[in-house]
Enzyme design. Structure first.
Site, PDB file in Angstrom:
ATOM      1  N   GLY A 263      23.602 -50.971   6.532  1.00 51.61           N
ATOM      2  CA  GLY A 263      22.738 -49.880   6.963  1.00 51.61           C
ATOM      3  C   GLY A 263      23.208 -48.709   6.354  1.00 51.61           C
ATOM      4  O   GLY A 263      22.039 -48.030   5.888  1.00 51.61           O
ATOM      5  N   ALA A 264      24.356 -48.066   6.208  1.00 50.38           N
ATOM      6  CA  ALA A 264      24.709 -47.026   5.530  1.00 50.38           C
ATOM      7  C   ALA A 264      25.941 -46.772   5.270  1.00 50.38           C
ATOM      8  O   ALA A 264      26.740 -47.696   5.747  1.00 50.38           O
ATOM      9  CB  ALA A 264      24.106 -45.852   6.443  1.00 50.38           C
ATOM     10  N   GLU A 266      29.628 -43.942   4.845  1.00 49.12           N
ATOM     11  CA  GLU A 266      30.000 -42.848   5.257  1.00 49.12           C
ATOM     12  C   GLU A 266      30.819 -41.976   4.053  1.00 49.12           C
ATOM     13  O   GLU A 266      31.828 -41.275   4.446  1.00 49.12           O
ATOM     14  CB  GLU A 266      30.751 -42.847   6.624  1.00 49.12           C
ATOM     15  CG  GLU A 266      32.305 -43.541   6.312  1.00 49.12           C
ATOM     16  CD  GLU A 266      32.290 -45.042   6.751  1.00 49.12           C
ATOM     17  OE1 GLU A 266      31.336 -45.746   6.752  1.00 49.12           O
ATOM     18  OE2 GLU A 266      33.453 -45.641   7.049  1.00 49.12           O
ATOM     19  N   HIS A 299      26.303 -41.756  13.381  1.00 48.45           N
ATOM     20  CA  HIS A 299      27.462 -42.724  13.178  1.00 48.45           C
ATOM     21  C   HIS A 299      28.046 -42.189  11.862  1.00 48.45           C
ATOM     22  O   HIS A 299      29.350 -42.150  11.830  1.00 48.45           O
ATOM     23  CB  HIS A 299      26.767 -44.113  13.231  1.00 48.45           C
ATOM     24  CG  HIS A 299      28.295 -45.098  12.994  1.00 48.45           C
ATOM     25  ND1 HIS A 299      28.591 -45.749  13.822  1.00 48.45           N
ATOM     26  CD2 HIS A 299      28.846 -45.516  11.754  1.00 48.45           C
ATOM     27  CE1 HIS A 299      29.561 -46.458  13.565  1.00 48.45           C
ATOM     28  NE2 HIS A 299      29.505 -46.455  12.120  1.00 48.45           N
ATOM     29  N   GLU A 300      27.389 -42.255  10.771  1.00 45.98           N
ATOM     30  CA  GLU A 300      28.175 -42.017   9.609  1.00 45.98           C
ATOM     31  C   GLU A 300      28.503 -40.674   9.164  1.00 45.98           C
ATOM     32  O   GLU A 300      29.808 -40.401   8.845  1.00 45.98           O
ATOM     33  CB  GLU A 300      27.172 -42.153   8.167  1.00 45.98           C
ATOM     34  CG  GLU A 300      26.489 -43.455   8.536  1.00 45.98           C
ATOM     35  CD  GLU A 300      27.173 -44.788   8.252  1.00 45.98           C
ATOM     36  OE1 GLU A 300      28.353 -44.582   8.027  1.00 45.98           O
ATOM     37  OE2 GLU A 300      26.759 -45.818   8.814  1.00 45.98           O
ATOM     38  N   HIS A 303      31.869 -40.527  11.481  1.00 44.74           N
ATOM     39  CA  HIS A 303      33.006 -41.031  10.543  1.00 44.74           C
ATOM     40  C   HIS A 303      33.869 -40.001   9.903  1.00 44.74           C
ATOM     41  O   HIS A 303      35.066 -40.330   9.383  1.00 44.74           O
ATOM     42  CB  HIS A 303      32.308 -42.113   9.387  1.00 44.74           C
ATOM     43  CG  HIS A 303      32.277 -43.476   9.945  1.00 44.74           C
ATOM     44  ND1 HIS A 303      33.533 -44.214  10.629  1.00 44.74           N
ATOM     45  CD2 HIS A 303      31.350 -44.197   9.947  1.00 44.74           C
ATOM     46  CE1 HIS A 303      33.104 -45.390  10.830  1.00 44.74           C
ATOM     47  NE2 HIS A 303      31.962 -45.432  10.291  1.00 44.74           N
ATOM     48  N   GLU A 322      35.620 -48.184  13.340  1.00 39.55           N
ATOM     49  CA  GLU A 322      34.472 -48.421  13.622  1.00 39.55           C
ATOM     50  C   GLU A 322      34.052 -48.434  15.220  1.00 39.55           C
ATOM     51  O   GLU A 322      32.906 -48.292  15.525  1.00 39.55           O
ATOM     52  CB  GLU A 322      34.053 -50.090  13.027  1.00 39.55           C
ATOM     53  CG  GLU A 322      33.838 -49.740  11.733  1.00 39.55           C
ATOM     54  CD  GLU A 322      33.026 -48.924  11.002  1.00 39.55           C
ATOM     55  OE1 GLU A 322      32.017 -48.473  11.539  1.00 39.55           O
ATOM     56  OE2 GLU A 322      33.028 -48.604   9.505  1.00 39.55           O
TER      57      GLU A 322
HETATM   58  N1  B3K Z   1      31.584 -48.238   7.220  1.00 41.16           N
HETATM   59  C1  B3K Z   1      30.314 -48.906   6.465  1.00 41.16           C
HETATM   60  C2  B3K Z   1      30.113 -50.429   6.486  1.00 41.16           C
HETATM   61  C3  B3K Z   1      30.823 -50.972   5.431  1.00 41.16           C
HETATM   62  C4  B3K Z   1      30.601 -52.603   5.302  1.00 41.16           C
HETATM   63  C5  B3K Z   1      31.246 -53.245   4.212  1.00 41.16           C
HETATM   64  N2  B3K Z   1      31.069 -54.548   4.069  1.00 41.16           N
HETATM   65  C6  B3K Z   1      29.376 -48.349   7.427  1.00 41.16           C
HETATM   66  C7  B3K Z   1      29.391 -47.827   8.665  1.00 41.16           C
HETATM   67  O1  B3K Z   1      29.911 -48.917   9.591  1.00 41.16           O
HETATM   68  O2  B3K Z   1      29.346 -47.116   9.256  1.00 41.16           O
HETATM   69 ZN    ZN Z   2      30.669 -47.412  10.594  1.00 41.17          ZN
END
Ligand code: B3K
Ligand code: ZN
Length: 863
Positions: A263-264, A266, A299-300, A303, A322
């Site tokens: 998805g995205a 951070e 969400h991002e 983080h 997470e």
């Molecule tokens: N922290 C990233 C996810 C990374 C996945 C790597 N395989 C996005 C998120 O959870 O915000």
């Molecule tokens: Zn995340």
């Protein structure tokens, strides 16, 4: 079969890195196939004298290495495919390395790669090691300064932190210099270079600082980033109000890219997004897209504190960032869009993905203790169950103590890479409670089964509640202990009046008895209100009790849940050959009454109309027979469509809005209800209903309506759908995000020849398997959301999926691994199917060039 069995990484083996990397200076000379990366690391020894420096590095061409300016000769270091090892080092020194890499050949989309002619990066979890030699682990925090040099055809050269210089170079090239004042682990490093348009805004923080906001997108797309930018500002304000968290840099940037594995991301100050989670306008994006954009942008952003300012000591602690961040984004969405509706959607997703994972061979604790590829652990368990744990913590401690605990965590661990134990300790200290049993939620896999039996003593006006809990064994964990489970309970009278307000009972042993006095009449139990714990609940409630809850429970989550349980039992009974026709009519009647309740919101009614999914039903019946479940569910849908036809048609008409498009939750709720009615009506393909669907498609002025109509037409199986599908393709073939939807609608085709259609679509000129969005739209959608056709009795669906896994694994292992899951639960299916699933898993596992990612999952699934 591969011979080099990959080694597992174990939590118990954690050792701190014996050096600190105080500063990291990177210089990128960007070139599509020959990018040069120079790294200058200021290193200080923190461990034992004789420890060599071991740096990770994969697919790098080492050009040179020097310590304190002295070039290293070949006998002064050891180079293998995954490491650069340098022994005999002083206590403090500067290491410089220069490597060459080939971003244009990088189809794994990890590290530095190219998407649509631009450079971008993805480093979490272990992508940085394909950019330069570095200790690629989250507990090595360093201050970065980055210089990027590239061709003038790009408009922007971006990295983390603040832009401190930029200018022209020779040969039609230019440069930018970035500095990030906050020490960070290398997985948060990011770089983007491309021809981009930008949407600009600003945010004034709670202490009055001005933050420049920038969203970068493909040329001509800036207006489609407006909703993301608006979501960002709301998220920034919400985090100040709710958690006291203020943004720390003077600049916050988001970039959209089309080729992205998930998805995205951070990255500090420079979030990179899959364009599907950033770009939206009413014509091309659905309400679901809007909702996801809002949630993921938040969400991002969240983080920045839960992940970046405080990061993970090692990847076993992934849920530390997470789980907590999902909880934060879910709380934000609940505040933005309504708590009940958001909770129902959250629980639906939790059950479909996490409960399924917990019930199969890939079950693992929220904090696992070993892995082969950390990429495989970005699971529903780490994310969604991780969030449920935080939610329970808040329920158990109360909002005030919870906030005190989070304040203490932010204050105590700012700037650190820490552990789940340290996090929980803050809540224990702030609340004065012993949370050692609570920690079991992190260490124990599996979904607890809770039972409640009640006995009402008419004479004493007292209710006795007997609770039990148990958790079935999961791989590697045969014996389970009791966990502290908060169960929110209220009581209703038989006529639906509240008898007793919600109270939270903490079930913290195998069995518990509670007695409530002053219960004036035989009560109906409304248990696990708001889904107060991630458990499977069974009670001694009779169907009649569920009808009371379905009609009158003031806890709207449980009102919805009662309807789902009634529908589920009816579908399962029919699939088992014991249909309850009277019950089905009664259910349809009750549903009709719920749909005319003026006090309920349209968004809630839309959720009432959605029957339990075929995947959820499969999880509830063992052995699962997808074809029977599909038929049985279809029968109930048809019965409802016929029985409530007039009402559904009326609502379908009433919910149509010709006013200007609004992305508000209220307007989206009306569209959701209209689409839910269309979808239910498609189960009764009368001429009247079919022409209604055609009309719905024809008048749709936004993507939510259009896709809702198209989905209903595809579900109806009627010939008109081909005309609509062709029309849709013709209109949208230049819009990749919309074309993804065209693939995904067809992947859900319930008709007999759906698999042939899907296979034909893999040969379509618009099918691009190297693009994860397109691949998922077709292949994952088919395997996960079309169970009746995926579980084809000859195993053709499984063979198709295995072919896809192997094809994708040759260039993108991370995305290939995500396709394994639908084959994983083979033990739950009827033996004739389970055998065929297993055969395909074996075929995958036996492939000679399999990636570690797919190998780990296929092997675990085979058990
Ligand atoms: N922290 C990233 C996810 C990374 C996945 C790597 N395989 C996005 C998120 O959870 O915000
Ligand atoms: Zn995340």
């Amino acid at each position: 079969m591969r011979t080099d069995t990959p080694q597992a990484v174990r939590l118990a083996d954690y050792r701190p890195f014996p050096f600190a990397i105080e500063t990291t200076r990177l210089v990128f000379e960007l070139h599509p196939s020959q990018t040069r990366v120079k790294a200058e690391l200021a290193v200080r020894r923190t461990g034992a004298k004789d420890e060599p420096l071991v740096l990770n590095g994969e697919r790098l061409k080492l050009v040179s290495a020097a310590v304190d300016g002295q070039a290293l000769s070949a006998n002064q270091y050891v180079l293998d495919a995954e490491h650069l090892t340098i022994p005999d080092l002083p206590d403090q020194f500067v290491l410089t390395t220069e490597v060459e890499i080939d971003p244009s050949a990088n189809k794994a989309l990890m590290g530095l790669y190219m998407s649509g002619g631009r450079f971008c990066t993805q480093c979490e979890a272990e992508g940085f090691r394909t950019i330069t030699y570095f200790p690629d682990r989250p507990d090595v925090l360093s201050r970065y300064s980055v210089r990027i040099e590239a061709d003038r055809k790009f408009t922007h050269l971006l990295s983390n932190g603040n832009l401190i210089d930029s200018g022209a170079l020779e040969d039609n090239r230019f440069f930018a210099e970035w500095e990030d004042p906050f020490p960070k682990p290398c997985y948060l490093f990011a770089l983007v270079a491309g021809h981009l348009d930008v949407l600009v805004d600003r945010f004034i923080t709670m202490s009055g600082r001005e933050v420049a906001l920038r969203v970068f997108v493909d040329p001509g797309q800036a207006s489609r980033a407006a909703y993301a930018l608006d979501s960002l500002k709301r998220a920034m304000k919400w985090d100040e109000d709710t958690f006291g968290r203020e943004y720390d840099l003077d600049l916050f940037m988001i970039v959209a890219v089309r080729d992205f594995n998930f998805g995205a991301m951070e990255n500090k100050g420079l979030n990179i997004f899959n364009s599907s989670l950033l770009l939206a306008d009413p014509h091309t994006a659905t309400d679901l897209d809007y909702e996801r954009i809002e949630a993921v942008v938040a969400h991002e952003y969240f983080h920045n504190w839960t992940g970046n300012r405080i990061t993970c000591r090692d990847w076993f602690q992934l849920c530390l960032k997470e789980g907590f961040t999902v909880f934060r984004d879910q709380s934000f969405s609940a505040d933005q869009r309504g708590a009940t509706v958001e909770r129902i959607k959250g629980v639906r997703a939790l059950r479909a993905r996490q409960f399924a994972e917990d019930a199969g061979p890939l079950a693992h604790p929220v904090r696992p203790s070993s892995y082969m590829k950390i990429d495989n652990f970005y699971t529903a368990t780490i994310y969604e169950k991780g969030s449920e744990i935080i939610r329970m913590l808040k329920t158990i401690l109360g909002a005030e103590a919870f906030r005190k605990g989070s304040d203490l965590y932010f204050q105590r661990h700012d700037g650190q890479a820490t552990t789940v134990e340290a996090f929980i300790a803050c809540f224990a200290e702030a609340s004065g409670r012993d949370l050692s049993d609570f920690f079991g939620w992190y260490e124990q896999a599996g979904t607890p089964a809770v039972t409640i039996e009640t006995a009402y003593d008419e004479a004493a006006k007292a209710l006795t509640l007997n609770f039990t809990q148990s958790t079935a064994p999961t791989p590697g964990q045969p014996d389970k202990k009791a966990l502290p489970i908060p169960i929110a309970i209220g009581l209703l009278s038989e006529t639906g009046e509240p008898l007793r307000e919600t109270e939270v009972v903490l079930l913290d042993k195998d069995a518990l008895t509670v007695r409530w006095e002053n219960v004036p009449s035989r009560p109906i139990l409304s248990a696990l209100r708001g889904f107060s714990a991630p458990v499977n609940l069974s009670t001694d409630a009779r169907p009649a009790d569920r009808y009371v809850l379905f009609a009158a429970d003031p806890d709207l989550f449980n009102r919805w849940e009662a309807g789902q349980t009634l529908a589920r039992d009816l579908i399962l009974a029919r699939a088992a050959g014991t249909p309850d026709e009277v019950g089905e009519e009664r259910y349809a009647d009750a549903l009709g009454r719920a749909l005319v309740d003026d006090t309920a919101e349209p968004a809630f009614k839309a959720l009432l109309l959605a029957l339990p999914s075929e995947q959820d039903l499969a999880l509830m019946s063992e052995p699962a027979e997808p074809a029977a479940l599909h038929e049985s569910r279809k029968t109930l849908r048809t019965r409802i469509a016929v029985h409530l036809g007039d009402l559904l048609r009326r609502l379908h008409g009433e919910m149509q809005s010709d006013a200007e498009f609004s992305a508000s939750a209220e307007a989206a709720g009306r569209r959701a209800l209209r689409n839910a009615c269309a979808n239910m009506l498609s189960a009764d393909p009368s001429a009247d209903n079919l022409s209604r669907l055609v009309g719905h498609y024809a008048v749709s002025g936004n993507m939510t309506d259009q896709i809702g109509a198209l989905q209903a037409m595809v579900a109806s199986g009627d010939a008109q759908r081909e005309i609509a599908l062709n029309n849709f393709h013709g209109v949208w073939r230049k819009e990749p995000l919309v074309l993804d939807k065209w693939f995904s609608v067809q992947a859900q085709d319930p008709s007999e020849n759906a698999l042939e259609r899907v296979i034909a679509l893999t040969k379509h000129q618009d099918f691009e398997p190297t693009n994860p969005n397109r691949l998922r739209a077709l292949v994952s959608t088919f395997a996960n959301f079309n169970p009746a056709r995926f579980h084809d009795s000859r195993g053709a669906g499984y063979r198709f999926l295995a072919d896809q896994i192997l094809a994708v694994d040759s260039f993108n292992p991370m995305t290939a691994a995500r396709l394994v899951e639908p084959l994983g639960n083979w033990r739950r299916y009827k033996p004739a199917l389970g055998r065929l699933m297993r055969e395909q898993l074996e075929r995958v596992a036996a492939h000679p060039d399999l990636s570690k990612n797919v190998l780990e999952l296929a092997t675990k699934a085979l058990g």
